[in-house]
Write an enzyme that holds these catalytic residues in place. Sequence first.
Site, PDB file in Angstrom:
ATOM      1  N   ARG A 120      -3.042   4.500   7.766  1.00 23.00           N
ATOM      2  CA  ARG A 120      -3.183   3.420   7.902  1.00 23.00           C
ATOM      3  C   ARG A 120      -1.637   2.848   7.567  1.00 23.00           C
ATOM      4  NH1 ARG A 120      -8.250   3.489   5.200  1.00 23.00           N
ATOM      5  NH2 ARG A 120      -9.521   3.841   6.570  1.00 23.00           N
ATOM      6  N   PRO A 172      -2.504  -1.523   8.870  1.00 20.47           N
ATOM      7  CA  PRO A 172      -3.375  -1.801   7.658  1.00 20.47           C
ATOM      8  C   PRO A 172      -3.676  -2.994   6.830  1.00 20.47           C
ATOM      9  CG  PRO A 172      -1.021  -1.298   7.402  1.00 20.47           C
ATOM     10  CD  PRO A 172      -1.114  -1.538   8.777  1.00 20.47           C
ATOM     11  N   VAL A 173      -4.998  -3.527   6.967  1.00 16.49           N
ATOM     12  CA  VAL A 173      -5.757  -4.826   6.399  1.00 16.49           C
ATOM     13  C   VAL A 173      -4.934  -5.428   5.350  1.00 16.49           C
ATOM     14  CG1 VAL A 173      -7.524  -3.430   5.016  1.00 16.49           C
ATOM     15  CG2 VAL A 173      -7.725  -5.625   6.894  1.00 16.49           C
ATOM     16  N   ARG A 196     -20.404   2.307   3.564  1.00 20.92           N
ATOM     17  CA  ARG A 196     -20.437   3.633   3.563  1.00 20.92           C
ATOM     18  C   ARG A 196     -21.238   4.623   1.991  1.00 20.92           C
ATOM     19  NH1 ARG A 196     -14.828   3.481   6.706  1.00 20.92           N
ATOM     20  NH2 ARG A 196     -15.638   3.795   8.864  1.00 20.92           N
ATOM     21  N   ASP A 214     -16.077  -0.251   2.968  1.00 23.05           N
ATOM     22  CA  ASP A 214     -16.017   1.027   2.554  1.00 23.05           C
ATOM     23  C   ASP A 214     -17.237   1.336   1.361  1.00 23.05           C
ATOM     24  OD1 ASP A 214     -13.292   2.057   3.331  1.00 23.05           O
ATOM     25  OD2 ASP A 214     -13.269  -0.521   2.975  1.00 23.05           O
ATOM     26  N   HIS A 268      -8.042  -1.111   1.241  1.00 27.37           N
ATOM     27  CA  HIS A 268      -8.670  -0.192   2.606  1.00 27.37           C
ATOM     28  C   HIS A 268      -8.046   1.021   2.566  1.00 27.37           C
ATOM     29  CE1 HIS A 268     -11.257   0.091   5.765  1.00 27.37           C
ATOM     30  NE2 HIS A 268     -10.121   0.147   6.257  1.00 27.37           N
ATOM     31  N   GLN A 300      -6.101   3.206  14.952  1.00 21.71           N
ATOM     32  CA  GLN A 300      -5.505   4.254  14.386  1.00 21.71           C
ATOM     33  C   GLN A 300      -5.479   5.638  15.182  1.00 21.71           C
ATOM     34  OE1 GLN A 300      -7.428   5.079  10.564  1.00 21.71           O
ATOM     35  NE2 GLN A 300      -5.565   5.769   9.338  1.00 21.71           N
ATOM     36  N   VAL A 330     -13.218  -2.981  18.138  1.00 25.06           N
ATOM     37  CA  VAL A 330     -13.586  -3.346  16.916  1.00 25.06           C
ATOM     38  C   VAL A 330     -14.546  -5.204  17.594  1.00 25.06           C
ATOM     39  CG1 VAL A 330     -13.180  -4.755  15.007  1.00 25.06           C
ATOM     40  CG2 VAL A 330     -12.559  -1.967  16.008  1.00 25.06           C
TER      41      VAL A 330
HETATM   42  N1  LIG Z   1     -10.255  -3.255   8.543  1.00 24.56           N
HETATM   43  C1  LIG Z   1     -11.337  -2.116   8.687  1.00 24.56           C
HETATM   44  O1  LIG Z   1     -12.222  -1.785   8.055  1.00 24.56           O
HETATM   45  C2  LIG Z   1     -11.048  -1.969  10.377  1.00 24.56           C
HETATM   46  C3  LIG Z   1     -12.536  -0.856  10.913  1.00 24.56           C
HETATM   47  C4  LIG Z   1     -11.657  -0.607  11.989  1.00 24.56           C
HETATM   48  C5  LIG Z   1     -10.774  -0.902  12.922  1.00 24.56           C
HETATM   49  N2  LIG Z   1      -9.607  -1.091  12.488  1.00 24.56           N
HETATM   50  C6  LIG Z   1      -8.498  -1.955  12.615  1.00 24.56           C
HETATM   51  O2  LIG Z   1      -8.729  -2.914  13.784  1.00 24.56           O
HETATM   52  C7  LIG Z   1      -7.884  -3.038  14.860  1.00 24.56           C
HETATM   53  C8  LIG Z   1      -8.449  -3.404  15.983  1.00 24.56           C
HETATM   54  O3  LIG Z   1      -8.626  -2.103  16.527  1.00 24.56           O
HETATM   55  P1  LIG Z   1      -9.479  -0.979  18.183  1.00 24.56           P
HETATM   56  O4  LIG Z   1     -10.318   0.116  17.714  1.00 24.56           O
HETATM   57  O5  LIG Z   1     -10.190  -2.588  18.300  1.00 24.56           O
HETATM   58  O6  LIG Z   1      -8.345  -1.006  18.428  1.00 24.56           O
HETATM   59  P2  LIG Z   1      -8.239  -1.412  20.278  1.00 24.56           P
HETATM   60  O7  LIG Z   1      -7.069  -0.867  20.512  1.00 24.56           O
HETATM   61  O8  LIG Z   1      -9.563  -1.089  20.337  1.00 24.56           O
HETATM   62  O9  LIG Z   1      -7.893  -3.020  20.592  1.00 24.56           O
HETATM   63  C9  LIG Z   1      -6.963  -3.813  19.966  1.00 24.56           C
HETATM   64  C10 LIG Z   1      -6.903  -5.045  20.922  1.00 24.56           C
HETATM   65  O10 LIG Z   1      -5.766  -5.784  20.425  1.00 24.56           O
HETATM   66  C11 LIG Z   1      -5.097  -6.373  21.639  1.00 24.56           C
HETATM   67  N3  LIG Z   1      -3.539  -6.986  21.275  1.00 24.56           N
HETATM   68  C12 LIG Z   1      -2.810  -6.040  20.696  1.00 24.56           C
HETATM   69  N4  LIG Z   1      -1.808  -7.083  20.268  1.00 24.56           N
HETATM   70  C13 LIG Z   1      -2.263  -8.417  20.729  1.00 24.56           C
HETATM   71  C14 LIG Z   1      -1.812  -9.927  20.788  1.00 24.56           C
HETATM   72  N5  LIG Z   1      -0.701  -9.905  20.292  1.00 24.56           N
HETATM   73  N6  LIG Z   1      -2.167 -10.532  20.786  1.00 24.56           N
HETATM   74  C15 LIG Z   1      -4.009 -10.268  21.748  1.00 24.56           C
HETATM   75  N7  LIG Z   1      -4.422  -9.503  21.598  1.00 24.56           N
HETATM   76  C16 LIG Z   1      -3.606  -8.250  21.359  1.00 24.56           C
HETATM   77  C17 LIG Z   1      -4.901  -5.671  22.843  1.00 24.56           C
HETATM   78  O11 LIG Z   1      -4.835  -5.317  23.666  1.00 24.56           O
HETATM   79  C18 LIG Z   1      -6.184  -4.206  22.609  1.00 24.56           C
HETATM   80  O12 LIG Z   1      -7.578  -4.567  23.135  1.00 24.56           O
HETATM   81  C19 LIG Z   1      -7.400  -1.817  14.283  1.00 24.56           C
HETATM   82  O13 LIG Z   1      -5.636  -2.096  13.732  1.00 24.56           O
HETATM   83  C20 LIG Z   1      -7.915  -1.169  13.620  1.00 24.56           C
HETATM   84  O14 LIG Z   1      -7.253   0.190  12.874  1.00 24.56           O
HETATM   85  C21 LIG Z   1      -9.482  -2.295  11.048  1.00 24.56           C
END
Ligand SMILES: NC(=O)c1ccc[n+]([C@@H]2O[C@H](COP(=O)([O-])OP(=O)(O)OC[C@H]3O[C@@H](n4cnc5c(N)ncnc54)[C@H](O)[C@@H]3O)[C@@H](O)[C@H]2O)c1
Length: 324
Positions: A96, A129-130, A159, A156, A183, A90, A22
């Site tokens: 979440r 969970p945001v 979407r 959402d 969310h 996730q 992300v």
């Molecule tokens: N709100 C939304 O609409 C939405 C949509 C998609 C994903 N997400 C959420 O976004 C988050 C990231 O998803 P992703 O697919 O990029 O995950 P990912 O595992 O690819 O990336 C997460 C990154 O966070 C890093 N990290 C962990 N702890 C850390 C810290 N203390 N300091 C700095 N970096 C740290 C990890 O090393 C990793 O690179 C997840 O919680 C996911 O559920 C939210």
Amino acid sequence: MKKNIELPGQRRKVVVVGAGSVGATYCYSLAQSGLADEIVLIDRNMDLVKGQVLDLVHGQPFFPTVHIRAGNEEDYSDARLVVITAGAAQKPGETRLQLLRKNADIVGGIAEEIAKRNCPGVILVVSNPVDVLTYVALKRSGWERGRVIGSGTVLDSARFRHLLSTQCGIDVHNIHAYFMGEHGDSEFAAWSMTHVAGINIDEYCPVCGQCSDWNKQKEIIEKQVRESAYHIINSKGSTYFAVGLALVKITASILRKQNSVLTVSAVLEGEFGLRDVCLSVPCVVSEYGVKRIIASPLPASELRALNHSAEVLRAAIDSLSGQE
Ligand SMILES: NC(=O)c1ccc[n+]([C@@H]2O[C@H](COP(=O)([O-])OP(=O)(O)OC[C@H]3O[C@@H](n4cnc5c(N)ncnc54)[C@H](O)[C@@H]3O)[C@@H](O)[C@H]2O)c1
């Protein structure tokens, strides 16, 4: 030649914490948007940051001018926006809310550090969970409420608009529609605010007449939106393209003071009869985050759904302190 003097705070610096799917996708879209002067990427995985930054800077000849680099916590001190995507993604079958405890410590710690560095900007939480993590970040930062927001149901709502557009055969840009609440599983479609070509959906459907049973179709679309993330995660492990773009939209409203109405997650203080919980409602987003919450009256069914989301989220917040 006269030297260009840049006043502190004028530089549009965006710090992204979390260089995973992300975070990196957001950086990629943000770089192309031309909105930021500087993009700084932070992750506890130093190799990952190095790789992501190299991959991004090689695209610089094709982007509008933007400085992209790896950074550290010192970068918070003059950031206009800090976007937190750090945490665990996730897993298939994982809800979440199950991610809660794992990510609350990470996001809370980051928010505390941002506040300690006197960051003048806005915190945008994305990690899930945001809504709960936005609440955690708000409390741990000690900041005023508008400056700590979550990406909420902006994704959402996108979407939802996409599905309505497909169903109605109408350009998505001619559809105004919002998903509200958590969310997550208790989120709901705000049908009372749904407009196609400026016409309320309940008035538009009889005129359009394309669906044999519009009420059934409404249920199907609402369920599809709610289950979108699960379908994508089951197919490819995680979601990142659309959320990256949703984050750019929120960023644009902050950096350009656009006053866009977006369903970001914000703490309520009496709006809709709710308080001390973060969830998504239509908000005016500008330079300092949420400028105003649009608390227009909702029909009873939607107000019930919003209350239900608030109860789910309140229970999750309480579970953090063992009060459930
Ligand atoms: N709100 C939304 O609409 C939405 C949509 C998609 C994903 N997400 C959420 O976004 C988050 C990231 O998803 P992703 O697919 O990029 O995950 P990912 O595992 O690819 O990336 C997460 C990154 O966070 C890093 N990290 C962990 N702890 C850390 C810290 N203390 N300091 C700095 N970096 C740290 C990890 O090393 C990793 O690179 C997840 O919680 C996911 O559920 C939210």
